[in-house]
Design an enzyme around this catalytic site. Structure first.
Site, PDB file in Angstrom:
ATOM      1  CE  LYS A  22      22.228  51.841 115.954  1.00  0.00           C
ATOM      2  NZ  LYS A  22      22.917  52.282 114.727  1.00  0.00           N
ATOM      3  CG  ASN A  23      19.842  52.437 112.603  1.00  0.00           C
ATOM      4  OD1 ASN A  23      20.708  52.959 113.299  1.00  0.00           O
ATOM      5  ND2 ASN A  23      19.998  51.258 112.029  1.00  0.00           N
ATOM      6  CB  CYS A 115      33.350  51.431 110.431  1.00  0.00           C
ATOM      7  SG  CYS A 115      32.044  50.878 109.358  1.00  0.00           S
ATOM      8  NE  ARG A 120      28.194  50.704 106.934  1.00  0.00           N
ATOM      9  CZ  ARG A 120      27.725  51.102 108.113  1.00  0.00           C
ATOM     10  NH1 ARG A 120      28.515  51.245 109.116  1.00  0.00           N
ATOM     11  NH2 ARG A 120      26.450  51.365 108.249  1.00  0.00           N
ATOM     12  CG  ASP A 304      20.983  46.916 110.636  1.00  0.00           C
ATOM     13  OD1 ASP A 304      22.132  46.766 110.175  1.00  0.00           O
ATOM     14  OD2 ASP A 304      20.398  48.017 110.665  1.00  0.00           O
ATOM     15  NE  ARG A 396      28.369  52.866 117.529  1.00  0.00           N
ATOM     16  CZ  ARG A 396      28.843  52.981 116.308  1.00  0.00           C
ATOM     17  NH1 ARG A 396      29.884  52.262 115.940  1.00  0.00           N
ATOM     18  NH2 ARG A 396      28.301  53.795 115.446  1.00  0.00           N
TER      19      ARG A 396
HETATM   20  N1  EPU Z   1      26.764  52.651  99.785  1.00  0.00           N
HETATM   21  C1  EPU Z   1      27.599  53.175  98.817  1.00  0.00           C
HETATM   22  N2  EPU Z   1      27.642  54.536  98.657  1.00  0.00           N
HETATM   23  C2  EPU Z   1      26.896  55.377  99.407  1.00  0.00           C
HETATM   24  C3  EPU Z   1      26.045  54.844 100.382  1.00  0.00           C
HETATM   25  C4  EPU Z   1      26.000  53.475 100.556  1.00  0.00           C
HETATM   26  O1  EPU Z   1      28.286  52.441  98.128  1.00  0.00           O
HETATM   27  O2  EPU Z   1      26.980  56.605  99.195  1.00  0.00           O
HETATM   28  C5  EPU Z   1      26.725  51.175  99.964  1.00  0.00           C
HETATM   29  C6  EPU Z   1      27.773  50.729 100.952  1.00  0.00           C
HETATM   30  O3  EPU Z   1      28.381  49.559 100.466  1.00  0.00           O
HETATM   31  C7  EPU Z   1      27.001  50.369 102.208  1.00  0.00           C
HETATM   32  C8  EPU Z   1      25.642  49.945 101.642  1.00  0.00           C
HETATM   33  O4  EPU Z   1      25.504  50.740 100.449  1.00  0.00           O
HETATM   34  O5  EPU Z   1      27.618  49.359 102.920  1.00  0.00           O
HETATM   35  C9  EPU Z   1      24.464  50.253 102.546  1.00  0.00           C
HETATM   36  O6  EPU Z   1      24.533  51.615 102.898  1.00  0.00           O
HETATM   37  P1  EPU Z   1      23.306  52.496 103.344  1.00  0.00           P
HETATM   38  O7  EPU Z   1      23.590  53.891 102.951  1.00  0.00           O
HETATM   39  O8  EPU Z   1      22.022  51.880 102.874  1.00  0.00           O
HETATM   40  O9  EPU Z   1      23.387  52.326 104.906  1.00  0.00           O
HETATM   41  P2  EPU Z   1      23.748  53.386 106.021  1.00  0.00           P
HETATM   42  O10 EPU Z   1      22.853  54.554 105.896  1.00  0.00           O
HETATM   43  O11 EPU Z   1      25.201  53.604 106.063  1.00  0.00           O
HETATM   44  C10 EPU Z   1      21.990  52.324 107.622  1.00  0.00           C
HETATM   45  C11 EPU Z   1      21.989  51.863 109.050  1.00  0.00           C
HETATM   46  C12 EPU Z   1      22.815  50.598 109.195  1.00  0.00           C
HETATM   47  C13 EPU Z   1      22.219  49.547 108.268  1.00  0.00           C
HETATM   48  C14 EPU Z   1      22.153  50.061 106.823  1.00  0.00           C
HETATM   49  C15 EPU Z   1      21.465  49.105 105.872  1.00  0.00           C
HETATM   50  C16 EPU Z   1      21.800  53.930 110.269  1.00  0.00           C
HETATM   51  C17 EPU Z   1      22.421  54.926 111.164  1.00  0.00           C
HETATM   52  N3  EPU Z   1      22.558  52.904 109.884  1.00  0.00           N
HETATM   53  O12 EPU Z   1      23.356  52.566 107.310  1.00  0.00           O
HETATM   54  O13 EPU Z   1      22.673  50.183 110.539  1.00  0.00           O
HETATM   55  O14 EPU Z   1      22.996  48.379 108.331  1.00  0.00           O
HETATM   56  O15 EPU Z   1      21.428  51.301 106.800  1.00  0.00           O
HETATM   57  O16 EPU Z   1      20.158  48.844 106.255  1.00  0.00           O
HETATM   58  O17 EPU Z   1      20.629  54.040 109.920  1.00  0.00           O
HETATM   59  C18 EPU Z   1      23.292  49.157 112.563  1.00  0.00           C
HETATM   60  O18 EPU Z   1      22.311  49.703 113.092  1.00  0.00           O
HETATM   61  O19 EPU Z   1      23.958  48.242 113.106  1.00  0.00           O
HETATM   62  C19 EPU Z   1      23.697  49.596 111.220  1.00  0.00           C
HETATM   63  C20 EPU Z   1      24.919  49.376 110.732  1.00  0.00           C
END
Ligand code: EPU
Length: 417
Positions: A22-23, A115, A120, A304, A396
């Site tokens: 998915k990711n 969320c 996030r 995750d 999802r």
């Molecule tokens: N963060 C910030 N500012 C930003 C971006 C991130 O402060 O601009 C912080 C937030 O606190 C956030 C943390 O960094 O909680 C991690 O964020 P990141 O950007 O690394 O994650 P993401 O891109 O929002 C993806 C996965 C998540 C997974 C995280 C961490 C996808 C679609 N989602 O999220 O997957 O937990 O990386 O590995 O790729 C899931 O699949 O259940 C899921 C939540």
């Protein structure tokens, strides 16, 4: 609303085929906005988030057909607005921002908002794009981005954000000149996106390391691309083998990308073997023991998998400490596991788990995707019946989970409420 009804206590045995990730699929599908030619994606998991992404892409001007795990995408006239109705259901929608700015010089993307697993924010996505020349304002809940032509830039992330790295990587491909992304996320899904973009003609090097170089090109073509297998789905089935004291063989399992998880589960008493059919997972000699886990960016232990491994810890001898260092408020499963007899104490960003001899089935409520998976795993091991409510979260991110579990012996069924 559907729920899952599980009669626990059956050791799972047999083979499971791991679906596409998915990711990895989400950013790769959003990268279609950058392309000038038709593209085919294979091994795309049939999931709610993928359907949402395709709906959004069709509004943005990239209509697609999705059948039998294959997406065929034909780009047409792009439009800059990602509406709130779709963005609010899937935070990853923000991944259209970089590609839209790169292609159109304009984007109107609803703010993803909070969320269940914390605030996030997307500040690192925005500040990176600003360094490339974009300007943002917030208007009626929408991020409005504008730029002339994005310019290559040297971006140093404060934190190796997965989505931020993906957004910037996509934008940099069509920017003028060279970009350096420093402290970039090294997650395998980021690497899969980079490989896809390279197949379409992008000039990227260093992906998978913390410094990524991108030389902008004037356009990207199309290609046919297989999405990598889902390491988190694989990890979830591995825990299913361990928690039920069964033996599963995972076909199409990305074992190398699961290293940190496998090392931890080995320390807890699990055994892994690469066989002709795939990765075999079972307990080494009956019992499990506790371990300490700290979630970290890749190649560290994945956030995750935190909730699923916590379910396993509930039944391991001794104590375990789980520290969640990536995502705020990602302990929603704790209260529900406690309803099944787990002994877990929360202290700030940590949870202390004391193993109990047995979990007892109960009605429980899923709160987010991985928390739901944790409750399903607990239900598979528990004595009696567990009803996992609100499983739209599971839909999802797990393709046909109850069908796959039932095929290896689980007594599990979906019921309409
Ligand atoms: N963060 C910030 N500012 C930003 C971006 C991130 O402060 O601009 C912080 C937030 O606190 C956030 C943390 O960094 O909680 C991690 O964020 P990141 O950007 O690394 O994650 P993401 O891109 O929002 C993806 C996965 C998540 C997974 C995280 C961490 C996808 C679609 N989602 O999220 O997957 O937990 O990386 O590995 O790729 C899931 O699949 O259940 C899921 C939540």
């Amino acid at each position: 609303m559907d729920k899952l009804v599980i009669e626990g206590g059956v050791p799972l045995t047999g083979q499971v085929t791991i679906s596409g990730s998915k990711n990895a699929a989400l950013p790769i599908l959003f990268a279609s906005i950058l392309l000038s030619e038709p593209t085919t994606f294979t091994n795309v998991p049939m999931l709610r988030d993928i359907h949402t992404t395709l709906k959004l892409l069709s509004i943005l001007g990239c209509p697609a057909d999705f059948d039998n795990n294959v997406v065929s995408m034909t780009p047409c006239t792009l439009s800059p607005e990602a509406p709130y109705e779709l963005v609010k259901t899937m935070r990853a929608s923000v991944l259209c921002l970089g590609p839209l700015l790169a292609r159109l010089g304009e984007a109107r993307v609803a703010m993803p908002g909070g969320c269940a697993i914390g605030a996030r924010p997307v500040n690192l996505h925005l500040s990176g794009l600003e360094k490339m020349g974009a300007r943002f304002e917030l208007e009626e809940g929408y991020i409005i981005g504008r730029c002339r032509k994005l310019k290559g830039a040297h971006i140093i992330f404060d934190f190796p954000t997965v989505g931020g790295t993906e957004n910037l990587l996509m934008a940099a491909c069509l920017a003028e000149g060279d970009s350096i992304l420093e402290n970039a996320a090294k997650e395998p899904e980021v690497v899969d996106l980079a490989n896809f973009l390279i197949h379409c003609g992008a000039k990227i090097s260093g992906h998978g390391a913390s410094i990524v170089h991108v030389s902008g090109v004037s356009s990207l073509g199309g290609c046919s691309y297989p999405i990598m297998p889902d390491r988190i789905e694989a990890g979830t089935f591995i825990v299913a083998a361990g928690i039920t004291d069964g033996e599963l063989v995972l076909q199409n399992c990305p074992s190398e990308e699961l290293d940190a998880l496998l090392v931890k589960l080995s320390a807890m008493g699990m055994h892994f073997e690469n066989t002709k059919e795939g990765l075999l997972a079972r307990r080494r000699n009956g019992s499990l023991r506790g371990a300490d886990v700290r979630t970290q960016p890749y190649p560290g232990f994945p956030t995750d998998m935190q909730a699923q491994v916590m379910a396993l810890m509930c039944l391991a001898e001794g104590s375990s400490v789980v520290e969640e260092s990536i995502v705020e408020n990602r302990f929603m499963h704790v209260q529900e596991l406690a309803r099944m007899g787990a002994d877990i104490r929360l202290s700030g960003h940590s949870a202390i788990v004391r193993g109990v001899g047995q979990l007892i089935g109960a009605p429980v409520m899923a709160s987010d995707l991985r928390a739901s998976a944790s409750l399903v795993l607990a239900g598979l091991a528990a004595k009696g019946t567990t009803q996992v409510q609100r499983i739209y979260h599971l839909d999802r991110g797990y393709e046909r989970i109850e069908t796959k579990l039932a095929a290896v012996g689980a007594r599990i069924r979906r019921k309409k409420e």
